[in-house]
Design a protein around this motif. Structure first.
Motif, PDB file in Angstrom:
ATOM      1  N   UNK A 134       0.841  -1.189   0.000  1.00 17.66           N
ATOM      2  CA  UNK A 134       0.000   0.000   0.000  1.00 17.66           C
ATOM      3  C   UNK A 134       0.884   1.250   0.000  1.00 17.66           C
ATOM      4  N   UNK A 135       1.981   1.183   0.766  1.00 18.16           N
ATOM      5  CA  UNK A 135       2.911   2.301   0.833  1.00 18.16           C
ATOM      6  C   UNK A 135       4.248   1.851   1.396  1.00 18.16           C
ATOM      7  N   UNK A 136       5.292   2.573   0.995  1.00 18.28           N
ATOM      8  CA  UNK A 136       6.621   2.342   1.554  1.00 18.28           C
ATOM      9  C   UNK A 136       7.265   3.671   1.962  1.00 18.28           C
ATOM     10  N   UNK A 137       6.472   4.715   1.994  1.00 19.65           N
ATOM     11  CA  UNK A 137       6.962   6.039   2.350  1.00 19.65           C
ATOM     12  C   UNK A 137       6.029   6.626   3.405  1.00 19.65           C
ATOM     13  N   UNK A 138       6.566   7.413   4.311  1.00 15.81           N
ATOM     14  CA  UNK A 138       5.744   7.952   5.390  1.00 15.81           C
ATOM     15  C   UNK A 138       6.233   9.345   5.778  1.00 15.81           C
ATOM     16  N   UNK A 139       5.378  10.047   6.497  1.00 19.75           N
ATOM     17  CA  UNK A 139       5.748  11.328   7.093  1.00 19.75           C
ATOM     18  C   UNK A 139       5.510  11.216   8.593  1.00 19.75           C
ATOM     19  N   UNK A 140       6.228  12.025   9.347  1.00 20.27           N
ATOM     20  CA  UNK A 140       6.066  12.014  10.800  1.00 20.27           C
ATOM     21  C   UNK A 140       5.517  13.367  11.241  1.00 20.27           C
ATOM     22  N   UNK A 141       4.454  13.307  12.011  1.00 26.15           N
ATOM     23  CA  UNK A 141       3.835  14.495  12.609  1.00 26.15           C
ATOM     24  C   UNK A 141       3.845  14.284  14.115  1.00 26.15           C
ATOM     25  N   UNK A 142       4.631  15.073  14.805  1.00 30.68           N
ATOM     26  CA  UNK A 142       4.752  14.897  16.252  1.00 30.68           C
ATOM     27  C   UNK A 142       5.406  13.573  16.576  1.00 30.68           C
ATOM     28  N   UNK A 143       4.726  12.759  17.367  1.00 31.47           N
ATOM     29  CA  UNK A 143       5.269  11.462  17.775  1.00 31.47           C
ATOM     30  C   UNK A 143       4.806  10.323  16.887  1.00 31.47           C
ATOM     31  N   UNK A 144       3.943  10.622  15.901  1.00 34.71           N
ATOM     32  CA  UNK A 144       3.333   9.572  15.094  1.00 34.71           C
ATOM     33  C   UNK A 144       3.693   9.717  13.620  1.00 34.71           C
ATOM     34  N   UNK A 145       3.727   8.582  12.934  1.00 35.40           N
ATOM     35  CA  UNK A 145       4.009   8.583  11.497  1.00 35.40           C
ATOM     36  C   UNK A 145       2.806   8.072  10.734  1.00 35.40           C
ATOM     37  N   UNK A 146       2.683   8.536   9.481  1.00 37.83           N
ATOM     38  CA  UNK A 146       1.556   8.198   8.629  1.00 37.83           C
ATOM     39  C   UNK A 146       2.076   7.838   7.243  1.00 37.83           C
ATOM     40  N   UNK A 147       1.540   6.768   6.673  1.00 35.17           N
ATOM     41  CA  UNK A 147       1.978   6.340   5.352  1.00 35.17           C
ATOM     42  C   UNK A 147       1.412   7.256   4.275  1.00 35.17           C
ATOM     43  N   UNK A 148       2.210   7.465   3.231  1.00 33.01           N
ATOM     44  CA  UNK A 148       1.813   8.233   2.053  1.00 33.01           C
ATOM     45  C   UNK A 148       1.422   7.221   0.990  1.00 33.01           C
ATOM     46  N   UNK A 149       0.279   7.436   0.340  1.00 30.44           N
ATOM     47  CA  UNK A 149      -0.178   6.502  -0.700  1.00 30.44           C
ATOM     48  C   UNK A 149       0.047   7.113  -2.081  1.00 30.44           C
ATOM     49  N   UNK A 150      -0.080   6.293  -3.090  1.00 30.23           N
ATOM     50  CA  UNK A 150       0.180   6.717  -4.471  1.00 30.23           C
ATOM     51  C   UNK A 150      -1.081   6.689  -5.297  1.00 30.23           C
TER      52      UNK A 150
END
Length: 150
Positions: A134-150
């Motif tokens: 689904x994704x292999x790239x992510x961003x971090x906001x504060x203490x949590x990370x979220x995957x980026x989709x294509x």
């Protein structure tokens, strides 16, 4: 009667464990093939998309599947540049998020998240859906990370 309930419970738990292990092995295999295709075989973005990626359906007609593959291609180029030197081609492994006990990025829902390790260090994180990435790239906001989709 209690004996039969206990046996049934043990059997059901065992089956759940076997199914989960089987699913993890399938996911690990998909990621393993993806890593080889991206970093060592230098496959095209179209090949990667067709064989390993899950594209979530979107209702936006602005972006065709070809546009999304082009975006994927840019991400693949970026990770090849940044990560190739970090991956030992003979000594890398894929593990589930829960199985890795070292320092790792925090995801709110780590289900179906896997790590690419090289020399026991996390190199990449993967989110999978339906035996596809689904994704292999992510961003971090504060203490949590979220995957980026294509």
């Amino acid at each position: 009667m209690k004996k039969y309930k206990f046996i049934l419970l043990v059997v059901m738990f065992s089956l759940k464990t076997i199914v989960a292990e089987s699913q993890n092995k399938t996911n690990e295999m998909v990621i393993n093939h993806f890593v080889k295709a991206v970093f060592f075989e230098k496959k095209t973005p179209k090949f990667i998309a067709d064989n390993y990626m899950y594209f979530e359906p979107i209702n936006n007609t602005k972006y065709s599947i070809e546009d999304r593959i082009k975006i994927l291609g840019k991400h693949l180029k970026k990770i090849r540049k940044e990560k190739t030197s970090l991956i030992n081609p003979v000594d890398f492994s894929i593990v589930s998020y829960d199985a890795y006990k070292g320092v790792k990025v925090v995801f709110k829902t780590p289900d179906n998240v896997f790590l690419l390790l090289s020399k026991n260090n996390p190199i990449m994180y993967f989110s999978l859906i339906n035996d596809k990435i689904f994704s292999f790239d992510y961003i971090t906001k504060g203490d949590e990370s979220f995957f980026i989709t294509y």
